[in-house]
Design an enzyme around this catalytic site. Structure first.
Site, PDB file in Angstrom:
ATOM      1  N   GLU A   1      63.760  57.206 143.331  1.00 22.94           N
ATOM      2  CA  GLU A   1      63.954  56.834 144.735  1.00 22.94           C
ATOM      3  C   GLU A   1      62.865  55.877 145.228  1.00 22.94           C
ATOM      4  OE1 GLU A   1      64.239  59.846 143.500  1.00 22.94           O
ATOM      5  OE2 GLU A   1      65.931  60.903 144.380  1.00 22.94           O
TER       6      GLU A   1
ATOM      7  N   GLY B   1      57.066  34.786 121.668  1.00 23.61           N
ATOM      8  CA  GLY B   1      58.239  35.495 121.173  1.00 23.61           C
ATOM      9  C   GLY B   1      59.419  35.526 122.124  1.00 23.61           C
TER      10      GLY B   1
ATOM     11  N   ARG C   1      57.013  49.840 138.867  1.00 25.04           N
ATOM     12  CA  ARG C   1      57.389  49.620 137.476  1.00 25.04           C
ATOM     13  C   ARG C   1      57.302  50.949 136.723  1.00 25.04           C
ATOM     14  NH1 ARG C   1      56.666  45.930 133.020  1.00 25.04           N
ATOM     15  NH2 ARG C   1      56.464  44.178 134.433  1.00 25.04           N
TER      16      ARG C   1
ATOM     17  N   ASP D   1      53.385  42.076 116.504  1.00 22.64           N
ATOM     18  CA  ASP D   1      52.684  42.195 117.786  1.00 22.64           C
ATOM     19  C   ASP D   1      51.936  43.510 117.878  1.00 22.64           C
ATOM     20  OD1 ASP D   1      53.590  39.801 118.985  1.00 22.64           O
ATOM     21  OD2 ASP D   1      55.496  40.737 119.557  1.00 22.64           O
TER      22      ASP D   1
ATOM     23  N   GLU E   1      44.169  48.668 123.798  1.00 20.67           N
ATOM     24  CA  GLU E   1      44.175  49.643 124.875  1.00 20.67           C
ATOM     25  C   GLU E   1      44.186  51.077 124.365  1.00 20.67           C
ATOM     26  OE1 GLU E   1      47.913  48.341 126.796  1.00 20.67           O
ATOM     27  OE2 GLU E   1      48.612  50.347 126.347  1.00 20.67           O
TER      28      GLU E   1
ATOM     29  N   HIS F   1      49.781  39.241 117.710  1.00 23.98           N
ATOM     30  CA  HIS F   1      49.550  38.864 119.103  1.00 23.98           C
ATOM     31  C   HIS F   1      48.981  40.059 119.842  1.00 23.98           C
ATOM     32  CE1 HIS F   1      50.075  37.613 123.214  1.00 23.98           C
ATOM     33  NE2 HIS F   1      50.773  38.704 123.437  1.00 23.98           N
TER      34      HIS F   1
ATOM     35  N   CYS G   1      47.588  41.261 123.890  1.00 24.62           N
ATOM     36  CA  CYS G   1      47.314  40.947 125.284  1.00 24.62           C
ATOM     37  C   CYS G   1      45.890  41.460 125.561  1.00 24.62           C
ATOM     38  CB  CYS G   1      48.287  41.657 126.201  1.00 24.62           C
ATOM     39  SG  CYS G   1      49.999  41.399 125.726  1.00 24.62           S
TER      40      CYS G   1
ATOM     41  N   HIS H   1      51.998  35.213 133.632  1.00 26.64           N
ATOM     42  CA  HIS H   1      52.294  36.150 134.719  1.00 26.64           C
ATOM     43  C   HIS H   1      52.516  35.425 136.039  1.00 26.64           C
ATOM     44  CE1 HIS H   1      50.041  38.436 131.684  1.00 26.64           C
ATOM     45  NE2 HIS H   1      50.953  39.355 131.937  1.00 26.64           N
TER      46      HIS H   1
ATOM     47  N   CYS I   1      51.370  34.904 126.606  1.00 26.72           N
ATOM     48  CA  CYS I   1      52.157  36.078 126.227  1.00 26.72           C
ATOM     49  C   CYS I   1      53.628  35.658 126.230  1.00 26.72           C
ATOM     50  CB  CYS I   1      51.872  37.214 127.230  1.00 26.72           C
ATOM     51  SG  CYS I   1      52.480  38.831 126.686  1.00 26.72           S
TER      52      CYS I   1
HETATM   53  N1  GLN Z   1      56.652  39.230 121.337  1.00 25.98           N
HETATM   54  C1  GLN Z   1      56.538  39.869 122.606  1.00 25.98           C
HETATM   55  C2  GLN Z   1      57.089  38.965 123.689  1.00 25.98           C
HETATM   56  O1  GLN Z   1      56.945  37.794 123.590  1.00 25.98           O
HETATM   57  C3  GLN Z   1      55.108  40.226 122.926  1.00 25.98           C
HETATM   58  C4  GLN Z   1      54.990  40.942 124.247  1.00 25.98           C
HETATM   59  C5  GLN Z   1      53.617  41.478 124.551  1.00 25.98           C
HETATM   60  O2  GLN Z   1      52.628  41.008 124.057  1.00 25.98           O
HETATM   61  N2  GLN Z   1      53.505  42.465 125.389  1.00 25.98           N
HETATM   62  O3  GLN Z   1      57.634  39.407 124.669  1.00 25.98           O
HETATM   63 ZN    ZN Z   2      51.137  39.700 125.189  1.00 26.71          ZN
END
Ligand code: GLN
Ligand code: ZN
Length: 751
Positions: free
Chosen positions: A17, A413, A496, A580, A586, A622, A624, A675, A707
């Protein structure tokens, strides 16, 4: 019979909700009163559930419109100058999400969870002030429903400051805050609350010792108010700081017994007899029921040390969904051992009353339902060091791999997940279109995506991931051992929410997962297309793992499944494959002395994934988050041929660190922030490339966005990539001149 307590509850609404209300409000389709009424209803629903479950002290105060840390920034008037022309909800949501021209507060991960909070931002222009109206109203409302069961939750002063972006002295700001905290405690006392929970999870950080004078000062002050205080910590043990924390002048100390080893600390140092122990023995971050033998033994031991004890979840229950009972589509044997928030409340109650007789039965049924997979187990047992190492070292395999122009260009990607893509997937999931129609639709998106990249002149292409809703869920659905909930949403941040898969059994790959889409993409172009996989550590960290198999073994199981996928991609002609690992960084434990152990198996899981790739196959990864400075040796040990990293939002610290470390392989630091909807200019990207060249060898450098592009629109992506290509052309011609004129600089590190 022990007293029971909770430290926070899910707050997004059983049917999401809050998400619906927030998003409608932001779009102007819902008014403020309706939003607040939804919030009030969701809040009351959580209180009702806890009251009905017989919880004695119900934590109230984590309920929030967006983020509980942001709430405390507002309550102490920690408002950075850029928001001061705004007020009320406009200001609140501007701090959360930004508005044009006014960037939001920094968002970052709440300890080692997948929840993200907004970091308080405190500079010299800030004078904290009391703004407690909403909080006191919430407590009064709770008291009207729950009476003496209400335990207000206040974010402790030390944690508030420890999590802040602080450009003033910690001690000075603490001194400014403490009178306000006292005022708040006074007002709560006047409301007649039984006790106040002060949440201080920052006390589990490895550097908590440095905070000791501040903590001691703060609690000496706060204890003067005379309202009983419950000092709450979670997510890890108190480590070397246990003795002095246990001596703080509070009435209750609540500890997490599901992570770290607080039990050993109590055994080594004893328990302060005058204090009540809040025993967080029900894991608030796992989806599993208690294993009664273990938990009852733990409680028995704890009782021997702490005569006054109460029982509760290890932390707020916001990290699990509302109720497993609703997941009717899951096999009963699995559902029987799942415990989400409601089931955990019931467990807390059973453990407190000692009526634990029936708790074993579902586990017996579950083990019969999900036995070990002998093939998977024997594969894990027979692993050799050679499984974790590529056949040739980088220097020898690199010449065998794809040769591309200098400063090769690529993307991370995903390409835009347009409404059409989402509609196509939704229609397929509802059974409105056939598999063949669905695949034809996906192939059209792949064709378009390849066409765009080819047209722009990128060097290494991707298929665009239009068939994936989520980079973890997509793979989880294709492997054994994963289960999926229908309603199991948890908050990632604000509106989210995510629905993490549950790993309940051994993981294997019955058939290829990505080969079809790879083939389609490669068939449309002469340029190399990257195979695109999500790595084992990320799949693990973004799922709820089973509790009876060590995490590294689960990661290895996933790694072996992915290794088979890599072999299939190679057979289908892939010359480059990206694995990835955005969640590797994290997943670092909260205490630095545990980093090594984690990084060892996490990096090994990656190495196991790619270890059997042919030397000719260029392995990309990859990540983040750009805070790699402290884990560079681990990044290096991944032995990836190319790593792309988010970088555009940080200065050039990361480049500097890579150069200083002497990072030996190829790197694609992001050239622009995906972003943001702003299209980066050629000059902006050229500026980035110029700084790359200063720090890295030209032949090390790849050029790519930060990204994946899935959250962007095509009319943002195409001009951005066009500008990226243009900037690269400039650098290429500049560099070839330099090489021609000063060939000696070719190998030099330009620092
Ligand atoms: N390959 C993924 C993309 O491009 C990587 C996403 C990510 O790093 N969170 O969406
Ligand atoms: Zn990323």
């Amino acid at each position: 019979m022990n007293i029971t307590q909770t430290l926070g509850y899910p707050r997004i609404g059983k049917n999401r909700e809050m998400k619906r209300a927030l998003e409608a409000y932001w779009q102007g389709a819902l008014d403020r009163d309706t939003l607040l009424a939804t919030f009030a209803e969701v809040t009351r629903e959580g209180w009702r559930a806890q009251l009905a479950a017989g919880i004695d002290l119900i934590g109230v105060g984590m309920e929030t419109l967006y983020d509980h840390v942001l709430d405390w920034s507002v309550r102490f008037d920690l408002i950075p100058p850029r928001f001061r022309d705004l007020s009320g909800l406009d200001r609140y949501f501007a701090m959360a999400r930004g508005v044009p021209g006014i960037p939001a507060l920094d968002m970052t991960k709440w300890f080692d969870t997948n929840y993200h909070y907004l970091a308080p931002e405190i500079d010299a222009s800030i004078t904290p002030q009391a703004n407690f109206g909403d909080f006191l109203a919430l407590i009064r409302e709770a008291q009207a429903m729950l009476g003496a069961h209400v335990a207000p939750i206040v974010l402790g002063p030390v944690t508030l400051l420890r999590l802040a972006r602080l450009s003033v002295d910690f001690g000075e700001m603490l001194s400014a805050l403490l009178p306000l905290y006292r005022q708040l405690l006074d007002e709560l006392k006047a409301l007649g609350v039984t006790e106040v929970q002060l949440h201080e999870p920052a006390l589990v950080f490895g550097d908590a010792a440095a905070l000791r004078p501040h903590v001691e000062k703060a609690y000496a002050e706060l204890s003067k108010v005379g309202v009983p205080l419950n000092l709450v910590t979670y997510f890890d043990d108190l480590g070397e700081n246990y003795p002095w924390i246990a001596a703080l002048p509070v009435d209750v100390i609540s500890l997490d017994f599901t992570r770290g080893d607080n039990l050993a600390l109590i055994q080594a140092h004893g328990w302060p007899q005058e204090k009540t122990l809040g025993a967080g023995v029900v894991d608030a971050r796992s989806v599993w029921r208690v294993r009664p033998a273990e938990t009852l033994a733990l409680l028995e031991t704890l009782r021997g040390y702490a005569p006054q004890m109460r029982i509760g979840p290890s932390s707020s229950l916001q990290f699990v969904p509302y109720t497993a009972a609703r997941e009717k589509a899951l096999p009963a044997a699995l559902r029987g051992v799942l415990a989400f928030a409601e089931e955990k409340l019931a467990e807390v109650r059973l453990l407190a009353t000692g009526e634990t007789g029936g708790m074993d039965a579902p586990w017996a049924e579950f083990h019969a339902f999900a036995p070990a997979d002998p093939a998977v187990r024997s594969r894990i047992e027979s692993l050799q060091p050679s499984d974790f190492t590529r056949a040739l070292p980088y220097a020898e395999r690199r010449p065998l791999q794809v040769q591309l122009p200098p400063f090769p260009t690529t993307t991370i990607g995903s390409f835009p997940q347009t409404p059409e893509v989402r509609r196509l997937r939704a229609r397929f999931n509802k059974g409105e279109i056939s598999q063949a129609e669905y695949e034809a639709g996906i192939d059209a998106f792949i064709g378009y995506t390849i066409g765009v990249q080819d047209g722009l002149g990128l060097d290494m292409l991707v298929h665009g991931e239009s068939e994936r809703t989520d980079m973890v869920e997509y793979f989880a659905q294709k492997m054994t051992g994963f289960a999926f909930t229908q309603h199991g949403w948890v908050q990632s941040f604000g509106s989210r929410y995510v629905r993490p898969p549950i790993i309940y059994a051994d993981v294997s790959r019955p058939q290829p997962m990505t080969v079809r889409e790879f083939r389609v993409a490669q068939s449309y172009t002469q340029k190399p297309v990257k195979g695109m996989l999500t790595g084992p550590v990320t799949i693990l960290n973004w799922s709820y793992p089973r509790a009876d198999v060590p995490r590294h073994i689960i990661a290895y199981q996933i790694a072996l499944a992915l290794r088979d996928e890599i072999a299939d991609l190679e057979a289908a002609g892939a010359r480059a494959i990206q694995v990835d690992e955005p969640a590797l960084r994290e997943g670092l434990p909260l205490k630095p002395d545990r980093w090594d152990a984690y990084l060892t198996w996490a990096v090994d899981a990656f190495r196991l994934t790619v270890g059997h790739a042919a030397p000719q196959t260029q392995i990309h990864t990859h990540m983040c988050y750009s805070e790699f400075q402290d884990i560079l040796p681990a990044i290096d040990r991944l032995d990836a041929d190319v790593i792309s990293i988010e970088n555009a939002r940080s200065g050039d610290e990361m480049l500097r660190a890579l150069a200083e470390y002497g990072y030996p392989r190829e790197v694609g630091p992001g050239v622009y922030d995906i972003h943001s909807p702003v299209v980066p200019t050629v000059a902006f990207i050229a500026g980035k490339l110029a700084s790359f060249v200063q720090h890295l060898k030209p032949e090390q450098i790849w050029v790519n966005p930060d990204c994946g592009l899935k959250t962007r629109a095509w009319d943002e992506v195409i001009p951005a990539l066009r500008n990226m290509m243009e900037a690269v052309q400039q650098v290429r011609s500049k560099e070839s001149e330099t090489r021609f004129l000063h060939p000696a600089s070719l190998r030099g590190n330009h620092v």
